[in-house]
Motif scaffolding. Structure first.
Motif, PDB file in Angstrom:
ATOM      1  N   GLN A  67     -68.254  72.683  54.519  1.00  0.00           N
ATOM      2  CA  GLN A  67     -67.593  73.530  55.649  1.00  0.00           C
ATOM      3  C   GLN A  67     -68.285  72.230  57.118  1.00  0.00           C
ATOM      4  O   GLN A  67     -68.964  71.763  56.681  1.00  0.00           O
ATOM      5  CB  GLN A  67     -68.591  74.769  56.563  1.00  0.00           C
ATOM      6  N   PRO A  68     -67.622  71.790  57.478  1.00  0.00           N
ATOM      7  CA  PRO A  68     -67.549  70.645  58.382  1.00  0.00           C
ATOM      8  C   PRO A  68     -68.738  71.037  59.771  1.00  0.00           C
ATOM      9  O   PRO A  68     -68.344  72.421  60.419  1.00  0.00           O
ATOM     10  CB  PRO A  68     -66.296  69.615  59.535  1.00  0.00           C
ATOM     11  N   TRP A  69     -69.382  70.401  60.206  1.00  0.00           N
ATOM     12  CA  TRP A  69     -70.593  70.537  61.825  1.00  0.00           C
ATOM     13  C   TRP A  69     -69.266  71.119  62.605  1.00  0.00           C
ATOM     14  O   TRP A  69     -69.646  71.398  63.325  1.00  0.00           O
ATOM     15  CB  TRP A  69     -71.262  69.655  61.580  1.00  0.00           C
ATOM     16  N   ASP A  70     -68.838  69.841  62.702  1.00  0.00           N
ATOM     17  CA  ASP A  70     -68.110  69.069  64.044  1.00  0.00           C
ATOM     18  C   ASP A  70     -67.411  70.289  64.554  1.00  0.00           C
ATOM     19  O   ASP A  70     -67.251  70.864  65.927  1.00  0.00           O
ATOM     20  CB  ASP A  70     -67.847  68.035  64.490  1.00  0.00           C
ATOM     21  N   ASN A  71     -66.105  70.375  63.559  1.00  0.00           N
ATOM     22  CA  ASN A  71     -65.356  71.675  64.147  1.00  0.00           C
ATOM     23  C   ASN A  71     -64.634  72.877  62.739  1.00  0.00           C
ATOM     24  O   ASN A  71     -64.006  72.805  61.939  1.00  0.00           O
ATOM     25  CB  ASN A  71     -64.141  70.694  64.758  1.00  0.00           C
ATOM     26  N   PRO A  72     -65.864  74.118  62.952  1.00  0.00           N
ATOM     27  CA  PRO A  72     -65.659  74.809  61.732  1.00  0.00           C
ATOM     28  C   PRO A  72     -64.416  75.444  61.883  1.00  0.00           C
ATOM     29  O   PRO A  72     -63.612  75.907  60.363  1.00  0.00           O
ATOM     30  CB  PRO A  72     -66.892  75.244  61.766  1.00  0.00           C
ATOM     31  N   SER A  73     -63.695  75.302  62.935  1.00  0.00           N
ATOM     32  CA  SER A  73     -62.549  76.525  62.132  1.00  0.00           C
ATOM     33  C   SER A  73     -62.045  75.505  61.698  1.00  0.00           C
ATOM     34  O   SER A  73     -60.460  75.730  61.075  1.00  0.00           O
ATOM     35  CB  SER A  73     -62.283  76.995  63.659  1.00  0.00           C
ATOM     36  N   ASN A  74     -62.357  73.892  61.661  1.00  0.00           N
ATOM     37  CA  ASN A  74     -60.323  72.741  61.514  1.00  0.00           C
ATOM     38  C   ASN A  74     -60.834  72.876  60.099  1.00  0.00           C
ATOM     39  O   ASN A  74     -60.706  71.278  59.495  1.00  0.00           O
ATOM     40  CB  ASN A  74     -60.133  72.130  62.550  1.00  0.00           C
ATOM     41  N   TYR A  75     -61.595  74.022  59.126  1.00  0.00           N
ATOM     42  CA  TYR A  75     -62.092  73.481  57.725  1.00  0.00           C
ATOM     43  C   TYR A  75     -61.168  74.034  56.946  1.00  0.00           C
ATOM     44  O   TYR A  75     -60.561  74.519  56.551  1.00  0.00           O
ATOM     45  CB  TYR A  75     -62.973  75.015  57.282  1.00  0.00           C
ATOM     46  N   GLN A  76     -59.771  72.542  56.534  1.00  0.00           N
ATOM     47  CA  GLN A  76     -58.615  72.860  56.421  1.00  0.00           C
ATOM     48  C   GLN A  76     -58.052  71.061  55.931  1.00  0.00           C
ATOM     49  O   GLN A  76     -58.989  70.688  55.418  1.00  0.00           O
ATOM     50  CB  GLN A  76     -57.602  73.344  57.452  1.00  0.00           C
ATOM     51  N   GLY A  77     -57.151  71.706  54.942  1.00  0.00           N
ATOM     52  CA  GLY A  77     -56.050  70.049  54.301  1.00  0.00           C
ATOM     53  C   GLY A  77     -54.242  70.659  53.725  1.00  0.00           C
ATOM     54  O   GLY A  77     -54.122  72.082  53.924  1.00  0.00           O
ATOM     55  N   THR A  78     -53.821  69.488  53.362  1.00  0.00           N
ATOM     56  CA  THR A  78     -52.920  69.806  52.058  1.00  0.00           C
ATOM     57  C   THR A  78     -52.790  69.474  51.036  1.00  0.00           C
ATOM     58  O   THR A  78     -53.703  68.183  50.984  1.00  0.00           O
ATOM     59  CB  THR A  78     -51.979  69.747  53.295  1.00  0.00           C
TER      60      THR A  78
END
Length: 633
Positions: A67-78
């Motif tokens: 889980q990213p620390w700086d922006n947890p809500s933007n935990y995504q990809g394609t």
């Protein structure tokens, strides 16, 4: 299906990381901590998702790890894939707050329904992924452990691989496993654990009611504080008005005090001036008195006397005239005397005396004139003294007038000060009431702080109780799983007899054939026949004898492991090929084994993705002139 590209928007250490993959052989190289495991985890996550664990396990689970620390809500990809010539794009947000999963048909520009997604990924689940297409090295384990891993893998695929099954031994192993599960999971404690859970839940319920009471009390106190603050605000405004009036009064009094000080200073100045004037006046009066002058009348009289007094010496003039007259008389009275010498002496003497008197008259005239001028100068000086005396009298009068005026002003100012001091400010003094309100506010805030502390203590205890409940539930879950496993063992015992005959000549035979084919290909024909007996022992069927896996080198066992997984993938997915992911799978391979395997895979597999912290795979691919896509992290 092949993976065309992956875009790690925000995942683990990567931010907007794009990697393009190709059909055939792909080598992803990176030193330790470069992110190979992250990429591998991302691919698995895009296919199956990543769920956050509950309780203590959540601190170290896969979800939290990446889980990213700086922006947890933007935990995504394609991830872009191609299946049966159609291009798809998988979009997934792993965040538990914004979780989403989409599959887009890029050729048609439409989003797939869940039914279409299930059809696209038919036969592929996480367990299948781990047991077939995702292959990693077995690691630095003992020969016995390697043998057990292979046996367990074969067992998990459900292949009995033998024409004869030893049901008795299988039942004995299942019963042993059942006793072990009962012993290790303490199934007999289930009722006691449930009782503990009920007690802890009752404790939580009671704590919740107490917390509601405390929270209500805190809210009431906060409302009281708010009311006190409003009242304090009103009183402060009124007290500020009173203080403002006091300030204005003090300012007026200060101005009056300054006026008193100014009048007092001026009085002292004028009194000092009056004393000097009186002293000067006295010295002038004494000076005039010594000259016999006491006023202007005397001065005017003396001035008139001096100014009007003639400078002509009357006596001498009269004597001169008398002598002249006598001479004339002597001459006129006796004409003959002119001719008589004896009578000439009398007129001559008279004329001589007349001449003397005339000379004396002239001298006396000038002497008198000088004395007169001297007296006039003296009178001028005395007049100047009189003028100074008059000026001193005027100054004395002026000073006395000023002193009287300042005294009156001083008395009037002192009366004003007295009036200001006696005057009271009409505004009410709220300072005592304000102090009382502030004391009440402090007491309420202290009570709120204490209540919050008690509330925090209860919450901490609740966390401990919840942890106990979670632990108890976990133990129940373990027991549940253990009971499920026991039920599964019992069911397995029942089903073994039913399915043993059915699978003898189907899956087991097919797996042996496929595994033997792959073993032959990756060993360049050295080993072309695998054998798995009824006890799941794996052996190589050599030219002269059957060689058990325990007698083989680790590298060969690793090759058997890969052949089994590739064979299982063939059987499970049949015509729908899947990409093969190798995570440091060639560590135990020598160069010859690795070269044979890589060449075979590059020529036979639809897509192979090798994750490696070594460059030997690329060196081998270059040496064997194997076309590959090299990606360096």
């Amino acid at each position: 299906m092949i993976i065309k590209d992956i875009q790690l928007t925000n995942f683990g250490k990567f931010n907007h990381k794009y990697i393009s993959l190709e059909p055939g052989l792909n080598i992803i190289y990176g030193e330790n901590e470069a992110g190979k495991t992250t990429l591998h985890t991302f691919i698995r996550g895009m296919l199956f998702g990543i769920e956050k664990q509950r309780g203590k396990a959540s601190a170290k689970d896969t979800y939290s790890k990446y889980q990213p620390w700086d922006n947890p809500s933007n935990y995504q990809g394609t991830m872009g894939i191609e299946s049966d010539g159609v291009n798809y794009r998988i979009e997934r947000n792993f965040s538990k707050e914004n979780k989403s999963f989409k599959v887009i048909n890029e050729d048609l520009g439409i989003e797939l329904s869940q039914e279409q997604i299930d059809e696209l990924f038919a036969g592929l689940d996480e367990s299948c992924y781990y047991n077939t297409i995702s292959i990693s090295q077995l690691g630095s384990v003992t020969d016995k452990e390697l043998e057990n891993i292979l046996k367990n893998y074969a067992a998990n695929l459900g292949s009995t691989k033998s024409m004869e099954i030893n049901i008795k031994e299988a039942f004995e192993e299942l019963n042993t496993e059942k006793r072990k599960i009962i012993s290790e999971n303490k199934i007999g404690e289930e009722d006691e654990i449930r009782r503990y859970i009920r007690d802890d839940e009752d404790t939580l319920e009671l704590s919740e009611r107490e917390q509601h009471t405390i929270i209500a009390s805190i809210e009431q106190k906060k409302e009281s504080v708010a009311r006190l603050q409003e009242k304090k605000k009103d009183l402060s405004a009124r007290d500020a008005k009173r203080l403002e009036e006091l300030a204005r009064q003090n300012e007026r009094k200060e101005n009056l005090y300054q006026e008193v000080l100014s009048y007092t200073t001026e009085l002292e100045k004028y009194n000092s001036m009056l004393e000097q004037i009186k002293s000067h006046k006295q010295s002038l009066e004494n000076e005039l008195k010594s000259k016999g002058i006491d006023n202007w009348e005397t001065m005017d009289m003396l001035t008139d006397k001096v100014v009007n007094r003639s400078n002509i010496p009357i006596v001498f003039i009269i004597l001169t005239m008398a002598f002249i007259g006598a001479a004339i008389g002597f001459t006129v009275g006796n004409v003959d005397l002119l001719y008589v010498g004896e009578y000439w002496m009398k007129p001559a003497i008279c004329l001589g005396l007349a001449g003397v008197c005339l000379i004396l008259s002239v001298v006396k005239f000038f002497v008198n004139k000088k004395k007169r001028n001297k007296k006039i100068e003296s009178l001028k000086e005395l007049k100047l003294v009189l003028d100074k005396l008059d000026a001193a009298k005027h100054e004395e009068t002026y000073c006395m007038h000023q002193i009287d005026s300042k005294k009156d002003a001083l008395e009037a100012t002192q009366e004003l000060i007295k009036a200001e001091e006696e005057k009271e400010v009409n505004s009410e003094d709220c300072s005592d009431e304000l102090k009382e309100i502030e004391q009440q506010e402090r007491e309420l805030n202290e009570a709120i702080s204490k209540a919050n502390w008690i509330l925090e203590q209860k919450k901490e205890k609740d966390i401990e109780v919840e942890a106990r409940i979670n632990e108890s539930n976990h133990r129940l879950e373990v027991i549940k799983k253990a009971k499920f496993e026991i039920d599964a063992i019992e069911e397995a015992k029942t089903n073994i007899e039913k399915i043993a005959t059915e699978i003898r000549n189907s899956f087991g035979k097919k797996l042996n054939e496929k595994a033997s084919f792959y073993m032959s290909e990756i060993t360049n024909g050295k080993y072309d026949n695998l054998s798995i007996d009824d006890r799941l022992n794996i052996s190589i069927n050599g030219k002269k004898s059957l060689i058990p896996a325990s007698k083989l080198s680790k590298g060969t066992v690793e090759q058997i492991y890969m052949a089994l997984r590739l064979a299982a993938a063939d059987i499970i997915f049949e015509k729908d090929k899947k990409p093969i992911l190798l995570d440091d799978a060639f560590v135990m391979y020598d160069n010859k084994r690795m070269g044979n395997t890589m060449k075979f895979m590059a020529e036979s597999m639809e897509q192979v993705i090798i994750f490696s912290c070594h460059t030997r795979e690329k060196v081998m691919a270059d040496k064997l002139k194997i076309h590959h896509n090299f990606i360096k992290l």
